[in-house]
Design a protein around this motif. Structure first.
Motif, mmCIF file in Angstrom:
data_model
loop_
_atom_site.group_PDB
_atom_site.id
_atom_site.type_symbol
_atom_site.label_atom_id
_atom_site.label_comp_id
_atom_site.label_asym_id
_atom_site.label_seq_id
_atom_site.Cartn_x
_atom_site.Cartn_y
_atom_site.Cartn_z
ATOM 1 N N LEU A 45 0.851 -1.177 0.000
ATOM 2 C CA LEU A 45 0.000 0.000 0.000
ATOM 3 C C LEU A 45 0.892 1.234 0.000
ATOM 4 O O LEU A 45 1.690 1.432 0.920
ATOM 5 C CB LEU A 45 -0.909 0.004 1.238
ATOM 6 C CG LEU A 45 -1.591 -1.321 1.584
ATOM 7 C CD1 LEU A 45 -2.285 -1.229 2.937
ATOM 8 C CD2 LEU A 45 -2.577 -1.719 0.509
ATOM 9 N N LEU A 46 0.761 2.061 -1.016
ATOM 10 C CA LEU A 46 1.642 3.210 -1.202
ATOM 11 C C LEU A 46 0.846 4.500 -1.073
ATOM 12 O O LEU A 46 -0.049 4.770 -1.872
ATOM 13 C CB LEU A 46 2.308 3.135 -2.580
ATOM 14 C CG LEU A 46 3.122 1.856 -2.815
ATOM 15 C CD1 LEU A 46 3.201 1.537 -4.287
ATOM 16 C CD2 LEU A 46 4.508 1.999 -2.225
ATOM 17 N N ASP A 47 1.181 5.296 -0.047
ATOM 18 C CA ASP A 47 0.436 6.520 0.232
ATOM 19 C C ASP A 47 1.188 7.718 -0.348
ATOM 20 O O ASP A 47 2.147 8.216 0.242
ATOM 21 C CB ASP A 47 0.249 6.676 1.745
ATOM 22 C CG ASP A 47 -0.843 7.679 2.096
ATOM 23 O OD1 ASP A 47 -1.351 8.356 1.179
ATOM 24 O OD2 ASP A 47 -1.189 7.776 3.282
ATOM 25 N N GLU A 48 0.753 8.176 -1.519
ATOM 26 C CA GLU A 48 1.328 9.324 -2.223
ATOM 27 C C GLU A 48 2.846 9.216 -2.396
ATOM 28 O O GLU A 48 3.609 10.103 -1.979
ATOM 29 C CB GLU A 48 0.946 10.626 -1.520
ATOM 30 C CG GLU A 48 -0.561 10.854 -1.492
ATOM 31 C CD GLU A 48 -0.942 12.251 -0.994
ATOM 32 O OE1 GLU A 48 -0.126 13.166 -1.171
ATOM 33 O OE2 GLU A 48 -2.047 12.393 -0.450
ATOM 34 N N PRO A 49 3.328 8.143 -3.009
ATOM 35 C CA PRO A 49 4.783 7.962 -3.145
ATOM 36 C C PRO A 49 5.458 8.966 -4.064
ATOM 37 O O PRO A 49 6.671 9.158 -3.986
ATOM 38 C CB PRO A 49 4.894 6.537 -3.714
ATOM 39 C CG PRO A 49 3.614 6.342 -4.468
ATOM 40 C CD PRO A 49 2.581 7.046 -3.628
ATOM 41 N N ALA A 50 4.696 9.617 -4.963
ATOM 42 C CA ALA A 50 5.298 10.590 -5.884
ATOM 43 C C ALA A 50 5.319 12.004 -5.328
ATOM 44 O O ALA A 50 5.868 12.906 -5.964
ATOM 45 C CB ALA A 50 4.553 10.578 -7.225
ATOM 46 N N ALA A 51 4.749 12.215 -4.145
ATOM 47 C CA ALA A 51 4.711 13.559 -3.559
ATOM 48 C C ALA A 51 6.127 14.078 -3.340
ATOM 49 O O ALA A 51 6.964 13.403 -2.745
ATOM 50 C CB ALA A 51 3.950 13.541 -2.239
ATOM 51 N N GLY A 52 6.409 15.268 -3.843
ATOM 52 C CA GLY A 52 7.713 15.878 -3.649
ATOM 53 C C GLY A 52 8.779 15.444 -4.638
ATOM 54 O O GLY A 52 9.918 15.917 -4.557
ATOM 55 N N LEU A 53 8.435 14.547 -5.569
ATOM 56 C CA LEU A 53 9.417 14.086 -6.553
ATOM 57 C C LEU A 53 9.395 14.972 -7.800
ATOM 58 O O LEU A 53 8.344 15.506 -8.173
ATOM 59 C CB LEU A 53 9.129 12.635 -6.956
ATOM 60 C CG LEU A 53 9.133 11.584 -5.839
ATOM 61 C CD1 LEU A 53 8.963 10.196 -6.442
ATOM 62 C CD2 LEU A 53 10.408 11.655 -5.006
ATOM 63 N N ASN A 54 10.543 15.083 -8.453
ATOM 64 C CA ASN A 54 10.584 15.817 -9.718
ATOM 65 C C ASN A 54 10.116 14.905 -10.848
ATOM 66 O O ASN A 54 9.932 13.688 -10.639
ATOM 67 C CB ASN A 54 11.985 16.393 -9.969
ATOM 68 C CG ASN A 54 13.048 15.317 -10.114
ATOM 69 O OD1 ASN A 54 12.819 14.275 -10.729
ATOM 70 N ND2 ASN A 54 14.227 15.570 -9.565
ATOM 71 N N PRO A 55 9.881 15.427 -12.047
ATOM 72 C CA PRO A 55 9.346 14.595 -13.137
ATOM 73 C C PRO A 55 10.187 13.367 -13.462
ATOM 74 O O PRO A 55 9.648 12.285 -13.731
ATOM 75 C CB PRO A 55 9.298 15.566 -14.317
ATOM 76 C CG PRO A 55 9.098 16.907 -13.679
ATOM 77 C CD PRO A 55 9.910 16.858 -12.420
ATOM 78 N N SER A 56 11.512 13.505 -13.425
ATOM 79 C CA SER A 56 12.384 12.361 -13.704
ATOM 80 C C SER A 56 12.238 11.289 -12.631
ATOM 81 O O SER A 56 12.147 10.087 -12.934
ATOM 82 C CB SER A 56 13.836 12.824 -13.793
ATOM 83 O OG SER A 56 14.700 11.721 -13.968
ATOM 84 N N GLU A 57 12.208 11.703 -11.357
ATOM 85 C CA GLU A 57 12.040 10.759 -10.258
ATOM 86 C C GLU A 57 10.672 10.089 -10.321
ATOM 87 O O GLU A 57 10.536 8.886 -10.023
ATOM 88 C CB GLU A 57 12.215 11.473 -8.923
ATOM 89 C CG GLU A 57 13.636 11.930 -8.643
ATOM 90 C CD GLU A 57 13.736 12.845 -7.432
ATOM 91 O OE1 GLU A 57 14.796 12.849 -6.779
ATOM 92 O OE2 GLU A 57 12.748 13.570 -7.140
ATOM 93 N N THR A 58 9.655 10.849 -10.713
ATOM 94 C CA THR A 58 8.308 10.286 -10.830
ATOM 95 C C THR A 58 8.259 9.226 -11.927
ATOM 96 O O THR A 58 7.641 8.166 -11.757
ATOM 97 C CB THR A 58 7.290 11.400 -11.122
ATOM 98 O OG1 THR A 58 7.292 12.338 -10.038
ATOM 99 C CG2 THR A 58 5.879 10.838 -11.286
ATOM 100 N N ALA A 59 8.921 9.488 -13.046
ATOM 101 C CA ALA A 59 8.962 8.505 -14.136
ATOM 102 C C ALA A 59 9.684 7.238 -13.693
ATOM 103 O O ALA A 59 9.243 6.115 -14.006
ATOM 104 C CB ALA A 59 9.650 9.107 -15.356
ATOM 105 N N ASP A 60 10.776 7.387 -12.949
ATOM 106 C CA ASP A 60 11.496 6.214 -12.430
ATOM 107 C C ASP A 60 10.614 5.432 -11.454
ATOM 108 O O ASP A 60 10.606 4.200 -11.450
ATOM 109 C CB ASP A 60 12.783 6.654 -11.720
ATOM 110 C CG ASP A 60 13.856 7.129 -12.682
ATOM 111 O OD1 ASP A 60 13.758 6.812 -13.885
ATOM 112 O OD2 ASP A 60 14.795 7.819 -12.227
ATOM 113 N N LEU A 61 9.879 6.168 -10.607
ATOM 114 C CA LEU A 61 8.979 5.519 -9.651
ATOM 115 C C LEU A 61 7.896 4.729 -10.377
ATOM 116 O O LEU A 61 7.574 3.600 -9.983
ATOM 117 C CB LEU A 61 8.337 6.574 -8.742
ATOM 118 C CG LEU A 61 7.273 6.063 -7.767
ATOM 119 C CD1 LEU A 61 7.885 5.126 -6.740
ATOM 120 C CD2 LEU A 61 6.568 7.227 -7.076
ATOM 121 N N ALA A 62 7.339 5.302 -11.428
ATOM 122 C CA ALA A 62 6.294 4.610 -12.186
ATOM 123 C C ALA A 62 6.815 3.286 -12.740
ATOM 124 O O ALA A 62 6.124 2.259 -12.683
ATOM 125 C CB ALA A 62 5.799 5.505 -13.320
#
Length: 261
Positions: free
Chosen positions: A178-195
């Motif tokens: 269960l992931l609660d807002e894991p992309a919060a505070g990430l930049n676009p590159s970090e968000t793409a890596d997270l996805a």
């Protein structure tokens, strides 16, 4: 072939005094799939995660993990059964290294109690080595560079702290994460890596529940989306169905006319 749900939520209800934070919410999490829960701030999304993990008790409803009723199980038993989570803000144990933070997740596999370690102290050394290896595997999986492993976890850049939290959850070898807002505070590159990372985690066969406000990421990686509003399930379906649902557009996503106003 229809897959059996890993996690089934049936009529989950939570009241705080006269406030109905979650009201009759039901849906399933499928193995190997990302299910996103979206909704406005205060809609009850984090409360829902707290109910699933046992941090909060239900007023009504039932939770089943692979068919077994875990509704009344305490937090630690749910973790042992295979339920792991992350938080809106990374929770790093102060003063502990990255490796030891992740080892904390692996200790659900511990075999020895206090008496055993007192009578046979060498057992704890062997067990710690096993936990460290599990933690190392999880850290490699989420691409945390090894040079950070023995540094205080709180010293890491914010994006890496997010990955350490996911590694700690993976060290539990969960059936559900269960992931609660894991992309919060990430930049676009970090968000793409997270996805990409979350897609890979689901590909392992785990059920992933993603609470997130980043709609482009949600719609690109989720196979199922549940919309919560004022504690109630407003709609659920594929990303395409949610994006064209008039009730969802009105309540949450907004229309072109509203954006132009």
């Amino acid at each position: 072939m229809i897959s059996v749900p890993v996690l089934s939520l049936s009529g989950l209800t939570k009241r705080f005094g006269g406030i109905q934070a979650v009201s009759g919410v039901s849906f399933d999490l499928a193995p190997g799939a990302i299910t996103a829960v979206i909704g406005p701030n205060g809609a009850g999304k984090t409360t829902l995660i707290n109910l699933i993990t046992g941090v909060l008790s239900l007023n009504d409803g039932a939770i089943r993990l692979e068919g077994a009723d875990i509704t009344n199980e305490p937090v630690h038993r749910r973790a042992v059964a295979g339920v792991a989570r992350t938080y809106q803000t990374p929770q790093m144990a102060a003063g502990m290294s990255v490796l030891r933070n992740v080892m904390a997740g692996a200790y659900r596999f511990g075999r020895y109690g206090l008496l055993s370690t007192l009578l046979r102290p060498w057992t704890i050394i062997t067990e710690n080595e096993e936990m460290a290896e599990r933690a190392a595997h999880a850290l490699r999986r989420v691409s945390v560079p090894e040079e950070w492993w023995h540094q205080p976890a709180s010293d890491l850049p914010y994006g890496l702290q997010r990955r350490v939290e996911i590694a700690r959850a993976l060290a539990q070898d969960p059936k559900v994460i269960l992931l609660d807002e894991p992309a919060a505070g990430l930049n676009p590159s970090e968000t793409a890596d997270l996805a990409r990372l979350l897609t890979d985690i689901a590909a392992d066969g785990r059920a992933v529940l993603l609470v997130e406000h980043d709609m482009p990421m949600v719609m690109s990686i989720s196979s199922h989306v549940v919309v919560i509003n004022f504690g109630r399930k407003l709609a659920e379906g594929t990303p395409a169905q949610i994006l064209t649902n008039p009730e969802v557009i009105a309540a949450y996503l907004g229309s072109d006319e509203e954006e132009a106003a």
